[in-house]
Design a protein around this motif. Structure first.
Motif, PDB file in Angstrom:
ATOM      1  N   ARG A   1     -22.351  20.383  -5.834  1.00  0.00           N
ATOM      2  CA  ARG A   1     -22.842  20.743  -7.152  1.00  0.00           C
ATOM      3  C   ARG A   1     -22.593  22.215  -7.455  1.00  0.00           C
ATOM      4  O   ARG A   1     -22.705  23.068  -6.585  1.00  0.00           O
ATOM      5  N   GLY A   2     -22.275  22.498  -8.725  1.00  0.00           N
ATOM      6  CA  GLY A   2     -21.993  23.868  -9.126  1.00  0.00           C
ATOM      7  C   GLY A   2     -23.185  24.780  -8.979  1.00  0.00           C
ATOM      8  O   GLY A   2     -23.048  25.964  -8.631  1.00  0.00           O
ATOM      9  N   LEU A   3     -24.391  24.253  -9.218  1.00  0.00           N
ATOM     10  CA  LEU A   3     -25.592  25.082  -9.104  1.00  0.00           C
ATOM     11  C   LEU A   3     -25.773  25.577  -7.684  1.00  0.00           C
ATOM     12  O   LEU A   3     -26.119  26.751  -7.456  1.00  0.00           O
ATOM     13  N   THR A   4     -25.520  24.706  -6.708  1.00  0.00           N
ATOM     14  CA  THR A   4     -25.636  25.112  -5.301  1.00  0.00           C
ATOM     15  C   THR A   4     -24.639  26.211  -4.978  1.00  0.00           C
ATOM     16  O   THR A   4     -24.964  27.194  -4.305  1.00  0.00           O
ATOM     17  N   SER A   5     -23.400  26.063  -5.454  1.00  0.00           N
ATOM     18  CA  SER A   5     -22.379  27.077  -5.211  1.00  0.00           C
ATOM     19  C   SER A   5     -22.778  28.418  -5.818  1.00  0.00           C
ATOM     20  O   SER A   5     -22.604  29.476  -5.198  1.00  0.00           O
ATOM     21  N   ARG A   6     -23.321  28.373  -7.035  1.00  0.00           N
ATOM     22  CA  ARG A   6     -23.700  29.624  -7.691  1.00  0.00           C
ATOM     23  C   ARG A   6     -24.880  30.294  -6.998  1.00  0.00           C
ATOM     24  O   ARG A   6     -24.902  31.529  -6.842  1.00  0.00           O
TER      25      ARG A   6
END
Length: 264
Positions: free
Chosen positions: A60-65
């Motif tokens: 997920r993008g949120l985890t990466s950010r």
């Protein structure tokens, strides 16, 4: 494991690098920072393995950010500390820890891309028994040799950690952690049959999920079932061979295979 480092290993490097760098820049002694980094490595591998095999959290993008923001904050802290105190040996080691965390972050957030085709919500139609990686389920001598190797790895790691505790030697912590990662003892695999193909989960320490991959039915060209064994033949790589007596529901497994690939 799909020809590249698994996301769980990247997660371990990320946590180890962040923990080590934070401990060093905060002024911890070397013999305290080293076990924190090794502990972070082990916890990161476990957490990353669970995230990969039980959810799509790492994809997920949120985890990466969020994890990237931690790196940016850590980098700013390390840079400010270096400006204030100078670039001595401790600072150079801190920079090295940050670099490990950055590499781990890249592997963690990109290595999970291989799992995009694995449908985690699809229930398996049948499950095959766990096997030792590099050996078939029917290769008893190979599995016994692998168990001896696992015991040797655990003894070596225990020696390094004992030496680290007894002599307050930071290098022993690091060597023990490196030895542990390189030889990850007790690696096993379990295959589940789904509508889209074979989903393989890899485990370390016999029970901790580490990585997951998928082989579509189109990557298999058939199966063979005799009175004693089941062989699933792949287009590339080794065949999967199982003792028929170890399979809980042979009829169900054979029925699923009949639906997708021919009998040889």
């Amino acid at each position: 494991m799909q020809g590249k480092p698994p996301a769980a290993l990247g997660s371990g490097a990320y946590v180890a690098g962040v923990a080590g760098a934070a401990a060093l820049v905060a002024g911890f002694a070397y013999d305290a920072a080293a076990p924190l980094a090794v502990g972070g490595l082990c916890l990161g591998i476990v957490a990353g393995g669970l995230a990969v095999t039980r959810s799509q959290l790492l994809g997920r993008g949120l985890t990466s950010r969020l994890t990237g923001a931690v790196l940016l904050a850590l980098g700013a802290w390390v840079t400010w500390t270096g400006v204030q105190s100078g670039a001595g040996a401790r600072y150079q080691l801190t920079i090295g820890s940050v670099f490990v965390a950055v590499v781990g972050w890249a592997v963690m957030v990109r290595g999970d891309g291989a799992l995009a085709s694995v449908d985690g919500t699809r229930e398996p139609r049948a499950t095959l028994p766990r096997t030792t990686d590099g050996a078939t389920a029917g290769d008893g001598r190979r599995q016994q040799f692998q168990r001896l190797v696992d015991v040797g790895v655990i003894v070596a790691v225990a020696y390094f950690f004992y030496r680290a505790l007894a002599q307050s030697d930071p290098s022993s912590w690091l060597f023990g952690g490196l030895f542990l990662v390189v030889f990850l003892p007790g690696t096993r695999s379990q295959v589940r049959l789904t509508d889209s193909g074979l989903v393989t989960t890899h485990y370390v320490f016999w029970r901790v999920p580490f990585d997951q991959s998928q082989t579509p039915w189109t990557g298999l060209y058939g199966y063979e079932a005799t009175d004693t064994r089941l062989r699933i033949a792949a287009d590339f790589g080794p065949d999967r061979v199982y003792d028929l007596a170890r399979i809980d529901d042979v009829d169900r497994v054979v029925a699923v295979l009949d639906d997708h690939i021919p009998r040889l």
